[in-house]
Design an enzyme around this catalytic site. Sequence first.
Site, PDB file in Angstrom:
ATOM      1  N   GLY A 102       0.813  -1.209   0.000  1.00  0.00           N
ATOM      2  CA  GLY A 102       0.000   0.000   0.000  1.00  0.00           C
ATOM      3  C   GLY A 102       0.848   1.261   0.000  1.00  0.00           C
ATOM      4  O   GLY A 102       0.510   2.261  -0.660  1.00  0.00           O
ATOM      5  N   HIS A 124       7.904   0.450  10.241  1.00  0.00           N
ATOM      6  CA  HIS A 124       8.601  -0.674   9.618  1.00  0.00           C
ATOM      7  C   HIS A 124       9.628  -0.066   8.670  1.00  0.00           C
ATOM      8  O   HIS A 124       9.332   0.905   7.964  1.00  0.00           O
ATOM      9  CB  HIS A 124       7.586  -1.529   8.857  1.00  0.00           C
ATOM     10  CG  HIS A 124       8.122  -2.842   8.342  1.00  0.00           C
ATOM     11  ND1 HIS A 124       9.169  -3.504   8.933  1.00  0.00           N
ATOM     12  CD2 HIS A 124       7.738  -3.601   7.280  1.00  0.00           C
ATOM     13  CE1 HIS A 124       9.393  -4.634   8.279  1.00  0.00           C
ATOM     14  NE2 HIS A 124       8.542  -4.703   7.269  1.00  0.00           N
ATOM     15  N   GLU A 244      -0.562 -30.657  24.552  1.00  0.00           N
ATOM     16  CA  GLU A 244       0.871 -30.813  24.792  1.00  0.00           C
ATOM     17  C   GLU A 244       1.712 -29.971  23.830  1.00  0.00           C
ATOM     18  O   GLU A 244       2.861 -29.648  24.138  1.00  0.00           O
ATOM     19  CB  GLU A 244       1.276 -32.289  24.655  1.00  0.00           C
ATOM     20  CG  GLU A 244       0.799 -33.170  25.780  1.00  0.00           C
ATOM     21  CD  GLU A 244       1.413 -32.800  27.141  1.00  0.00           C
ATOM     22  OE1 GLU A 244       2.505 -32.176  27.164  1.00  0.00           O
ATOM     23  OE2 GLU A 244       0.796 -33.121  28.167  1.00  0.00           O
ATOM     24  N   GLU A 248      -0.448 -25.791  26.510  1.00  0.00           N
ATOM     25  CA  GLU A 248       0.402 -25.663  27.696  1.00  0.00           C
ATOM     26  C   GLU A 248       1.459 -24.589  27.498  1.00  0.00           C
ATOM     27  O   GLU A 248       1.767 -23.825  28.403  1.00  0.00           O
ATOM     28  CB  GLU A 248       1.064 -27.007  28.026  1.00  0.00           C
ATOM     29  CG  GLU A 248       1.853 -26.979  29.332  1.00  0.00           C
ATOM     30  CD  GLU A 248       2.361 -28.342  29.752  1.00  0.00           C
ATOM     31  OE1 GLU A 248       3.111 -28.407  30.750  1.00  0.00           O
ATOM     32  OE2 GLU A 248       2.022 -29.347  29.092  1.00  0.00           O
TER      33      GLU A 248
END
Length: 348
Positions: A102, A124, A244, A248
């Site tokens: 843009g 940026h 897992e 967590e």
Amino acid sequence: MAKMNFGGVEENVVTREEYPLAKAVETLKNETIAVIGYGVQGPGQSLNLRDNGFNVIVGQRKDSKSWEKAVEDGWVPGENLFDIEEACEKATIIEYLLSDAGQIAVWPTVKKHLTPGKALYFSHGFGITYKERTGIVPPADVDVILVAPKGSGTSLRRMFLQGRGLNSSYAIFQDATGRAWDRVIALGIGVGSGYLFETTFKREVYSDLTGERGTLMGAIQGIFAAQYEVLRKNGHTPSEAFNETVEELSQSLMPLIAENGMDWMYANCSTTAQRGALDWWKKFRDATMPVFEDLYSEVACGNEAQRSIDTNSQPDYRQKLEEELREMRETEMWQAGAVVRKLRPENN
């Protein structure tokens, strides 16, 4: 500006204690800040500036979804919400927060309103660092500065509303007025930075592109996917594999790392977990080091920038992006994640 020691290396850092908000407001009291773009960073930065008492307006394409979002957020057309050209004309500081593609497209409009003494602000370093590719070459008589919050605009706004700050880097590419340092620090404080650390436009974009493709987004998704698939192939249920792999980490361990560091988190886990983590982390480092070296090389030579420019400027980019995101969203891992999130206590 203070010198802070980071692991034996001194860096220039500015805190809110040494440059308080009242000083920032005073520094910019005669400035009109135009936030151009209302996508990723625009809402958070503009709303924080407004709430902190700065004279801020928003420039956005009329009849766009972003224009409608700005109106929903309380910006008033003709009062503090204008089309891009009118906002640039009114501004003394132009916050150029459009996407990289843009920025390239709108640059001719912005450039003609960069009259002597104004400031051009980025979050940026892309447009300036790769100026041979983007065509973004500012006039010599304006300040060119950068404040890059280390997180999304959503996080910046959320933390601001919680009374917290999101750390940001700052840089000065061009100091035409002699006031660039005060301008950039005042803006950094105004948008809601926790503290500001010094960088350059080139270092910011090199680290940012590496981080986004690496541990912040690309690498973490890749590692998630690999571990999840291994667990599923070995008979673990989707719920167990997701918990897992992702739940967590994001809900339990990452907050501990953020608060006290990795060593503290290790010290407060079971001895079995400690031993395994200490035995395996260097193997993962050694396995991924070549990938990160290749990634950084691609960033530094400009290949990643060109790939982004070529891809993101295509007329069907949004359509293709949504298809890629849909593909990820519909994987079993993230479908399981959607169910797990609904089962969290705060959602019941």
